[in-house]
Design a protein around this motif. Sequence first.
Motif, PDB file in Angstrom:
ATOM      1  N   GLY A  37      43.353   7.038  29.312  1.00  0.00           N
ATOM      2  CA  GLY A  37      44.274   6.134  29.980  1.00  0.00           C
ATOM      3  C   GLY A  37      45.623   6.022  29.289  1.00  0.00           C
ATOM      4  N   ARG A  38      45.730   6.541  28.064  1.00  0.00           N
ATOM      5  CA  ARG A  38      47.030   6.548  27.376  1.00  0.00           C
ATOM      6  C   ARG A  38      47.982   7.504  28.099  1.00  0.00           C
ATOM      7  N   ILE A  39      49.255   7.183  28.048  1.00  0.00           N
ATOM      8  CA  ILE A  39      50.253   8.068  28.646  1.00  0.00           C
ATOM      9  C   ILE A  39      50.579   9.181  27.651  1.00  0.00           C
ATOM     10  N   ILE A  40      50.583  10.408  28.135  1.00  0.00           N
ATOM     11  CA  ILE A  40      50.999  11.564  27.340  1.00  0.00           C
ATOM     12  C   ILE A  40      52.379  11.968  27.833  1.00  0.00           C
ATOM     13  N   TYR A  41      53.298  12.122  26.885  1.00  0.00           N
ATOM     14  CA  TYR A  41      54.665  12.532  27.178  1.00  0.00           C
ATOM     15  C   TYR A  41      54.778  14.010  26.811  1.00  0.00           C
ATOM     16  N   ARG A  42      54.894  14.865  27.820  1.00  0.00           N
ATOM     17  CA  ARG A  42      54.982  16.311  27.611  1.00  0.00           C
ATOM     18  C   ARG A  42      56.433  16.743  27.797  1.00  0.00           C
ATOM     19  N   THR A  43      56.984  17.388  26.771  1.00  0.00           N
ATOM     20  CA  THR A  43      58.372  17.840  26.815  1.00  0.00           C
ATOM     21  C   THR A  43      58.402  19.334  27.115  1.00  0.00           C
ATOM     22  N   PHE A  44      59.236  19.696  28.075  1.00  0.00           N
ATOM     23  CA  PHE A  44      59.404  21.077  28.520  1.00  0.00           C
ATOM     24  C   PHE A  44      60.878  21.452  28.430  1.00  0.00           C
ATOM     25  N   CYS A  45      61.165  22.727  28.307  1.00  0.00           N
ATOM     26  CA  CYS A  45      62.535  23.201  28.492  1.00  0.00           C
ATOM     27  C   CYS A  45      62.846  23.025  29.976  1.00  0.00           C
ATOM     28  N   SER A  46      63.946  22.356  30.283  1.00  0.00           N
ATOM     29  CA  SER A  46      64.257  22.116  31.697  1.00  0.00           C
ATOM     30  C   SER A  46      64.830  23.350  32.382  1.00  0.00           C
ATOM     31  N   ASN A  47      65.103  24.400  31.631  1.00  0.00           N
ATOM     32  CA  ASN A  47      65.583  25.632  32.237  1.00  0.00           C
ATOM     33  C   ASN A  47      64.428  26.580  32.563  1.00  0.00           C
ATOM     34  N   CYS A  48      63.590  26.929  31.565  1.00  0.00           N
ATOM     35  CA  CYS A  48      62.541  27.932  31.791  1.00  0.00           C
ATOM     36  C   CYS A  48      61.143  27.336  31.975  1.00  0.00           C
ATOM     37  N   GLY A  49      60.962  26.060  31.620  1.00  0.00           N
ATOM     38  CA  GLY A  49      59.668  25.413  31.823  1.00  0.00           C
ATOM     39  C   GLY A  49      58.690  25.532  30.667  1.00  0.00           C
ATOM     40  N   SER A  50      59.069  26.181  29.573  1.00  0.00           N
ATOM     41  CA  SER A  50      58.155  26.291  28.425  1.00  0.00           C
ATOM     42  C   SER A  50      57.811  24.898  27.913  1.00  0.00           C
ATOM     43  N   GLN A  51      56.500  24.638  27.718  1.00  0.00           N
ATOM     44  CA  GLN A  51      56.116  23.362  27.130  1.00  0.00           C
ATOM     45  C   GLN A  51      56.386  23.419  25.635  1.00  0.00           C
ATOM     46  N   LEU A  52      56.984  22.362  25.090  1.00  0.00           N
ATOM     47  CA  LEU A  52      57.405  22.331  23.703  1.00  0.00           C
ATOM     48  C   LEU A  52      56.570  21.379  22.853  1.00  0.00           C
ATOM     49  N   THR A  53      56.346  20.155  23.343  1.00  0.00           N
ATOM     50  CA  THR A  53      55.619  19.137  22.582  1.00  0.00           C
ATOM     51  C   THR A  53      54.816  18.256  23.534  1.00  0.00           C
ATOM     52  N   HIS A  54      53.889  17.513  22.939  1.00  0.00           N
ATOM     53  CA  HIS A  54      53.317  16.373  23.657  1.00  0.00           C
ATOM     54  C   HIS A  54      52.983  15.276  22.663  1.00  0.00           C
ATOM     55  N   LYS A  55      53.026  14.039  23.158  1.00  0.00           N
ATOM     56  CA  LYS A  55      52.901  12.860  22.312  1.00  0.00           C
ATOM     57  C   LYS A  55      52.217  11.750  23.091  1.00  0.00           C
ATOM     58  N   SER A  56      51.383  10.980  22.390  1.00  0.00           N
ATOM     59  CA  SER A  56      50.819   9.753  22.952  1.00  0.00           C
ATOM     60  C   SER A  56      50.740   8.722  21.844  1.00  0.00           C
ATOM     61  N   SER A  57      50.457   7.478  22.190  1.00  0.00           N
ATOM     62  CA  SER A  57      50.356   6.417  21.196  1.00  0.00           C
ATOM     63  C   SER A  57      49.235   6.699  20.198  1.00  0.00           C
ATOM     64  N   PHE A  58      48.220   7.468  20.583  1.00  0.00           N
ATOM     65  CA  PHE A  58      47.110   7.846  19.703  1.00  0.00           C
ATOM     66  C   PHE A  58      47.613   8.560  18.457  1.00  0.00           C
ATOM     67  N   MET A  59      48.731   9.244  18.557  1.00  0.00           N
ATOM     68  CA  MET A  59      49.214  10.102  17.480  1.00  0.00           C
ATOM     69  C   MET A  59      50.056   9.379  16.437  1.00  0.00           C
ATOM     70  N   GLY A  60      50.320   8.105  16.607  1.00  0.00           N
ATOM     71  CA  GLY A  60      51.104   7.361  15.625  1.00  0.00           C
ATOM     72  C   GLY A  60      52.453   8.014  15.399  1.00  0.00           C
ATOM     73  N   LYS A  61      52.762   8.368  14.143  1.00  0.00           N
ATOM     74  CA  LYS A  61      54.041   8.985  13.790  1.00  0.00           C
ATOM     75  C   LYS A  61      54.018  10.504  13.957  1.00  0.00           C
ATOM     76  N   GLY A  62      52.919  11.029  14.473  1.00  0.00           N
ATOM     77  CA  GLY A  62      52.805  12.463  14.672  1.00  0.00           C
ATOM     78  C   GLY A  62      53.161  12.871  16.084  1.00  0.00           C
ATOM     79  N   ILE A  63      53.426  14.155  16.248  1.00  0.00           N
ATOM     80  CA  ILE A  63      53.695  14.733  17.562  1.00  0.00           C
ATOM     81  C   ILE A  63      53.107  16.143  17.564  1.00  0.00           C
ATOM     82  N   ALA A  64      52.527  16.538  18.666  1.00  0.00           N
ATOM     83  CA  ALA A  64      51.939  17.877  18.782  1.00  0.00           C
ATOM     84  C   ALA A  64      53.012  18.857  19.237  1.00  0.00           C
TER      85      ALA A  64
END
Length: 142
Positions: free
Chosen positions: A67-94
């Motif tokens: 149920g946590r929100i995952i924020y997935r970051t993509f390049c807005s030009n080519c669509g490559s996924q770059l990172t994802h983050k949720s509150s579960f990760m604290g100060k970390g980011i995938a």
Amino acid sequence: MPAHEGSCLCGQTKITVEKKGTQQALCHCLDCQQTSGSAYVTVAVVSEAGLKVEGPTKVFESPSESGRIIYRTFCSNCGSQLTHKSSFMGKGIAVLTGNLPDFAHIPITTEMYVKDRWSVLPAIEGATQFHAMPPGVPPFDE
């Protein structure tokens, strides 16, 4: 000097990680399969403060199994996924390590969501296996 540098497929978005990575994980969850268009993603959890993403990006928000929100970051030009983050990760980011070439030589130490692993893929020998999400955030250097 940064420890890891890479970019998206088109090269317009650059990724810089300042600490040297020593491990990475595979995630077999259905969301990662869909966002990658493949059987899994490879990620390293890094300090959000030690990550720089420069270039055109877009963020897609989606709820995880918990149920946590995952924020997935993509390049807005080519669509490559770059990172994802949720509150579960604290100060970390995938960070998706397929965009960082030197991760080809860094061991995979964890497999997550093995319940969704494709039946034709064997477990990675020596990697810790988690049925779903690990009970805690994977360690990372801050």
